[in-house]
Each structure stands twice: as structure tokens, then as C-alpha cells.
Design a protein around this motif. Structure first.
Motif: not given
Length: 135
Positions: A52-79
Motif C-alpha cells: 500500500d506504499i506508493q513507489g515500493s514497486e521500485t524494490l522489484d528490479t528483476g526481470d519478470e521472465k527470469m522470475g517466471e523461470n525461478f517460479n518453477e523452483i518451489d521446494n525451498i528452505r527459508c533463508p
């Protein structure tokens, strides 16, 4: 407005690609961003507050296509606490799939997902209609 802060204490590794994550400050919120895949780690409830904070989307600087590829990995541990994370679907936008920790309540968004998470547009509505159910 966001700034990259120096790493403190233990280095957090990305739960998807295992690269180092950097601290990024956005008006007092410290978010971690992967230096490689640009995924984002939010501590408990930060993603909802930042939605809900205007401009916070600027934190997400990554490529959406790369994100879609990494979205397939879903068996992960909390960092943060190393617990197994669970797959989640945003209730407002079912096309946004992310991972959440049931122990420390942190969440991880692949590159491009936080921008989608914030978006309330006709384009987001169409993506919701076209996205298959997450299994």
C-alpha cells in the motif's frame, strides 16, 4: 526511495539460486534482494504493508521472465530460519505465486512478482483469468 545497505552479521543466501542477498532500505523497511535472480525476501507482514506504499514497486528490479523461470523452483528452505517454505497464492491476484515460511512468517517473491502483487489493473485481472491453478 530505496538505498542498498551494507550486509550485517550473517549473509543471507537466496532460497532459489543461493546467491548472496543484499539489504535494501525503503523508507525504514529493510528488504533483502538477491544479487543474481533479483528475488525479494520480506520479513513477516512487510510485503502487505509495502503493498500500500506508493513507489515500493521500485524494490522489484528483476526481470519478470527470469522470475517466471525461478517460479518453477518451489521446494525451498527459508533463508532466515531454514524451515521448509510453503507455496502460496495471493488472494487478490491468483496469478501471483510466492513462498512463505510457516515458522518466521517471511515471504519470498521471484523477480517481477512483487510488482504484480501491488498491481490493481485490467492487465492483472486478465493474468488472473489466464493463469492455471497452482498445484
Amino acid at each position: 526511495f530505496s538505498t542498498i545497505l551494507p550486509l550485517e552479521c550473517a549473509t543471507m543466501l537466496c532460497p532459489k539460486c543461493e546467491a548472496t542477498m543484499e539489504n535494501v532500505d525503503f523508507y525504514g523497511y529493510e528488504v533483502r534482494r538477491c544479487k543474481n535472480c533479483k528475488g525479494l525476501w520480506f520479513n513477516a507482514m512487510e510485503h502487505d504493508e509495502l503493498r500500500d506504499i506508493q513507489g515500493s514497486e521500485t524494490l522489484d528490479t528483476g526481470d519478470e521472465k527470469m522470475g517466471e523461470n525461478f517460479n518453477e523452483i518451489d521446494n525451498i528452505r527459508c533463508p532466515d530460519c531454514r524451515s521448509n517454505m510453503i507455496r502460496m497464492v495471493d488472494r487478490r491476484h491468483p496469478h501471483v505465486w510466492f513462498e512463505a515460511c510457516t515458522n518466521c512468517y517471511g515471504v519470498f517473491f521471484d523477480a517481477g512478482e512483487f510488482r504484480d502483487f501491488k498491481e490493481d489493473t485490467l492487465g492483472a485481472f486478465v493474468k488472473d483469468l489466464l493463469t492455471p491453478e497452482r498445484t
